[in-house]
Motif scaffolding. Structure first.
Motif, PDB file in Angstrom:
ATOM      1  N   THR A 173      41.628  61.518  17.378  1.00 52.83           N
ATOM      2  CA  THR A 173      39.960  61.310  17.937  1.00 52.83           C
ATOM      3  C   THR A 173      40.192  60.489  19.442  1.00 52.83           C
ATOM      4  O   THR A 173      39.577  60.650  20.375  1.00 52.83           O
ATOM      5  CB  THR A 173      39.245  60.227  17.060  1.00 52.83           C
ATOM      6  OG1 THR A 173      39.046  61.112  15.961  1.00 52.83           O
ATOM      7  CG2 THR A 173      37.774  60.040  17.500  1.00 52.83           C
ATOM      8  N   THR A 317      33.541  65.209   8.217  1.00 52.05           N
ATOM      9  CA  THR A 317      34.555  65.571   9.085  1.00 52.05           C
ATOM     10  C   THR A 317      35.647  65.286   8.573  1.00 52.05           C
ATOM     11  O   THR A 317      35.811  64.415   7.594  1.00 52.05           O
ATOM     12  CB  THR A 317      34.231  64.942  10.362  1.00 52.05           C
ATOM     13  OG1 THR A 317      34.287  63.585  10.278  1.00 52.05           O
ATOM     14  CG2 THR A 317      32.997  65.351  11.121  1.00 52.05           C
ATOM     15  N   PHE A 319      38.139  63.235   9.782  1.00 50.92           N
ATOM     16  CA  PHE A 319      38.109  61.837  10.084  1.00 50.92           C
ATOM     17  C   PHE A 319      37.159  60.935   8.864  1.00 50.92           C
ATOM     18  O   PHE A 319      37.771  60.001   8.379  1.00 50.92           O
ATOM     19  CB  PHE A 319      37.693  61.175  11.338  1.00 50.92           C
ATOM     20  CG  PHE A 319      38.174  59.708  11.615  1.00 50.92           C
ATOM     21  CD1 PHE A 319      39.178  58.868  11.443  1.00 50.92           C
ATOM     22  CD2 PHE A 319      36.970  59.097  12.245  1.00 50.92           C
ATOM     23  CE1 PHE A 319      39.435  57.888  11.756  1.00 50.92           C
ATOM     24  CE2 PHE A 319      37.300  57.890  12.512  1.00 50.92           C
ATOM     25  CZ  PHE A 319      38.458  57.178  12.246  1.00 50.92           C
TER      26      PHE A 319
END
Length: 492
Positions: A173, A317, A319
């Protein structure tokens, strides 16, 4: 007159000296173990980015993810034997150096073929490096420090597994230095470059068995038998179980039988087979391997299917799903450290309590998985707390009676059993999950699939509890017999 205070002071000084003496060694060993575990899990998070950047197809992605696991598992026993023959310290240093180079090759790969080759090399390097961690702890640490060190080993493994999900997602990210997915491999470079000289300087030399030549035909036969099982288990689900996967599984049986017979013959002639069959006469070791197989089959499958539920069923997601695992990882690390101290005081009943907590968490998941994420998180917290009391202590119990010169091969077999059980658990329980969930994205189907797979996980955990209870009864009988002999001995 003895007041007790001087003894306490001496004990405190001794404890401080032990921390200084063994703390550096343990930090080096566990850093390598953490790195190996991190790389085992982090690629799952990075797979979509690798697919886009390198235009990797499904088969290439399977090999990028599973190739590491295959060579890691297939080479583990040979890596342990190499440590016994040439020295755990030497093989650890070479393993870390090779792992670092392989990580660099992964990070600079220009196409899927290069990345697959580098991942295979990385797994082989891990197979040389990782068995030396437990071997050094078992052979070089005194009994009063060994249990604590194995507790830290369990904590580091748990943190490495969770960090692969959480830290890997964070690195992707953040897009550190614009490197994209490559950073998950290149982050190993500074760690490896620091570990190699530190290990060469600080790690102790341990007893080795140098008298016999390395059993290369045995190593090849064992690797072939494992390959014939692990490759179809790793690829079967995604490919729809074609005929060749069943042929490989069938052929693995005679290959393993022939390899086993050769190992027995070589051992009977006084040679040094790659599989030390004398270890199978150590009841605590054999029982420990069985318990670890059941536990790892459950644990690997649980992590896999839960990820599918969180992303496919709840729409998180990668993450976000990784963050959902974080509380479970923290609880695992805390209880694994506490468990070592508790087991020294109360014995294997602590492991049984941990298994019971895990079973309660899985039972809660079976009942409430359809109620939403908060209930799933509550179950995960219970499961993490219970796992930390179980896994590190199973490892310690398995190795407690293993002789120092067998520490490398003992650790290698143990690690291979863990990886083999994990691959088998993911394949079998994963197949149940996919058969129930189907190809739809319906949340209800994912919930039902998780319910079925968690029920199988629960059955495996109950097997672990039963095995530990059996070993505890044997340990109590041995202690009672020893006390009876001591009392009956004249002059005792």
């Amino acid at each position: 007159m003895n007041t007790g205070a001087p003894g306490e002071g001496t004990q405190g000084k001794r404890s401080s000296l032990n921390i200084v003496k063994y703390g550096g060694t343990l930090a080096i060993l566990l850093s390598a173990w953490f790195m190996a575990q991190f790389d085992f899990f982090v690629v799952n998070v990075a797979a979509p980015s690798i697919e886009r950047d390198l235009h990797a197809g499904p088969a290439a992605l399977e090999l990028i993810v599973g190739g590491y696991a295959f060579t890691y598992a297939a080479g583990m026993i040979t890596g342990g034997r190499l440590g016994d023959r040439y020295g755990s310290k030497r093989m650890f240093v070479w393993g870390v150096a090779a792992f670092t180079i392989a990580s660099l090759l992964c990070g600079i790969a220009a196409d899927p073929i290069q990345l697959v080759a580098a991942r295979l090399l990385q797994g082989l390097a891990g197979a040389v490096m990782v068995p030396q961690v437990l071997a050094t702890i078992s052979a070089a640490f005194p009994p009063e420090e060994r249990g604590r060190a194995i507790g830290w080993y369990g904590a580091a493994g748990g943190l490495g597994s969770i960090a692969g999900q959480v830290l890997g997602g964070l690195l992707l990210t953040a897009d550190v230095l614009g490197l994209g997915w490559r950073i998950i491999f290149l982050v190993n470079l500074p760690i490896g470059l620091a570990l190699v000289p530190l290990a060469a300087w600080l790690l102790p030399e341990v007893e080795t068995a140098r008298r016999a030549r390395l059993d290369l035909p045995g190593a090849a036969g064992l690797a072939a038998a494992l390959a014939l099982v692990l490759v179809p288990l790793g690829l079967g689900n995604s490919l729809g179980w074609p005929v060749w996967t069943w042929i490989c599984l069938a052929v693995s049986i005679p290959v393993f039988v022939l390899t086993w017979r050769r190992q027995r013959t070589l051992g009977a002639r006084g040679g040094q087979p790659v599989l030390d069959l004398e270890l199978l006469k150590v009841h605590s070791y054999l029982a420990g391997v069985g318990a670890i197989v059941a536990f790892m089959a459950y644990f690997a499958a649980f992590m896999f299917t839960l990820t599918l539920l969180l992303q496919g069923g709840f729409g998180l997601t990668a993450f976000q799903a990784g963050l959902a695992f974080a509380p479970m990882g923290v609880l695992f690390s805390i209880t694994s450290l506490l468990g070592t101290r508790l087991v020294r005081r109360y014995g294997l009943v602590v492991v049984m309590v941990g298994g019971t907590i895990t079973a309660l968490g899985l039972g809660l998941l079976v009942i409430t998985v359809g109620e939403g994420l908060p209930y799933v998180m509550a179950a995960m917290i219970l499961i993490g707390a219970g796992n930390g009391l179980v896994l590190p202590q199973l490892i310690g119990a398995a190795l407690v009676e293993v002789a120092p010169h067998q520490a490398g091969i003992g650790s290698g077999i143990l690690s291979t059993a863990q990886q083999f059980a994990g691959a088998g658990g993911v394949a079998v329980i994963g197949a149940v999950f996919f058969a129930t969930a189907g190809s739809t994205t319906a949340s209800a189907q994912h919930v039902l699939a998780m319910r079925y797979s968690a029920a199988i996980d629960l059955a495996l955990v109950l097997v672990v509890i039963a095995t530990v209870a059996y070993n505890r009864r044997r340990a109590i009988r041995r202690e009672q017999a020893e006390r009876s002999r001591t009392v009956a001995t004249p002059g005792s």
